[in-house]
Design an enzyme around this catalytic site. Structure first.
Site, short mmCIF file in Angstrom:
data_model
loop_
_atom_site.label_atom_id
_atom_site.label_comp_id
_atom_site.label_asym_id
_atom_site.label_seq_id
_atom_site.Cartn_x
_atom_site.Cartn_y
_atom_site.Cartn_z
CD GLU A 169 -0.57 -6.15 5.57
OE1 GLU A 169 -0.63 -4.97 5.98
OE2 GLU A 169 -0.50 -6.45 4.37
CG HIS A 180 -3.09 -3.50 3.58
ND1 HIS A 180 -2.16 -3.07 4.50
CD2 HIS A 180 -3.60 -2.39 3.00
CE1 HIS A 180 -2.12 -1.75 4.50
NE2 HIS A 180 -2.98 -1.31 3.58
CB CYS A 194 -0.97 -0.03 1.18
SG CYS A 194 -2.34 1.14 1.04
#
Length: 258
Positions: free
Chosen positions: A233, A231, A132
């Protein structure tokens, strides 16, 4: 020894992002190390770097693009896709609970730390994953420009802000990203307000959404230099997103490209 992967973040807040990224790195076989402006870990030899998300990149680092004109494309949204959005507030509250204080916007101290780390890793050929804000900063460090606000791109379609994989992006066929993810299209989340407007030196587009907003970039001359607007993660349930961290750790360990 498992490769050491630096993960950047702010001094205040960012706990959720750190825990999620650290877990992803550990699952991939790496050792995560948290890097913040107040604790930069100077002198530590990193095998790879993740530049994390968070506050917008400082306007001092990037002027407005010369042509910020945008076009929107209508994308049909079946009613079934709205149901998962109802769960987004729960995930948002969890993220806020783990994030403690929000990082300031902008965060010039973080900008400077991450710029130094990026310069060093890029000069030495160490693998880099920008997430990002990290993808945006990678582009700025290479001399590119950013759109400060993407609102005009979403005139006909909703501008999603969700942790859930509700946005569809198209992956460039011959890109390193496509090779890693193993697909030409994937569903991702969206927490950003800015995005890449013009490419930095050596970078190419490896993913876009339907309205042409750039969703990923990479440097084809490097073994692993990739920036994604989403994102990964926060998507540990998606095998293609786990593969992104696995490829980073493999590159940091000096393994042959997968």
């Amino acid at each position: 020894m498992r490769p050491l992967i630096g993960i950047t973040g702010p001094d205040r807040g960012g706990l959720a992002a750190w825990l999620a990224a650290a877990w992803a790195v550990r699952r991939a076989g790496g050792r995560p190390l948290r890097l913040r402006p107040g604790r930069p870990r100077e002198g530590v030899a990193l095998d790879g770097l993740i530049v994390g998300g968070g506050a917008d990149v400082s306007g001092l680092l990037h002027p407005d693009p010369p042509d910020a004109a945008s076009a929107s494309v209508h994308v049909a949204r079946p009613w079934r896709r709205w149901l998962p959005l109802l769960l987004a507030p729960l995930l948002y509250l969890l993220r806020r609970a783990l994030s403690t204080l929000r990082s300031p916007s902008p965060d010039p101290d973080r900008d400077r730390l991450e710029q130094r780390l990026l310069d060093a890793c890029l000069a030495e050929g160490r693998p880099v994953l920008g997430i990002c804000r990290g993808a945006q900063l990678l582009n700025v460090v290479r001399g590119g420009r950013l759109h400060r606000d993407l609102a005009d791109f979403y005139v006909e379609t909703p501008q999603l802000r969700t942790l859930l994989p509700q946005k569809t992006v198209d992956i460039t066929a011959d890109s390193r990203l496509a090779q890693i993810l193993g697909r030409r299209r994937c569903r991702v989340n969206a927490l950003h307000r800015q995005a890449i407007a013009s490419l930095g030196e050596g970078l190419v587009v490896s993913a876009r959404e339907a309205n042409r907003v750039i969703q990923a970039v990479e440097d084809p001359a490097q073994t692993f230099v990739i920036g994604v607007q989403w994102h990964p993660e926060y998507l540990p349930q998606r095998p293609e997103q786990r593969a992104l961290f696995a490829a980073l750790v493999a590159a940091a360990a000096g393994s042959p490209p997968t």
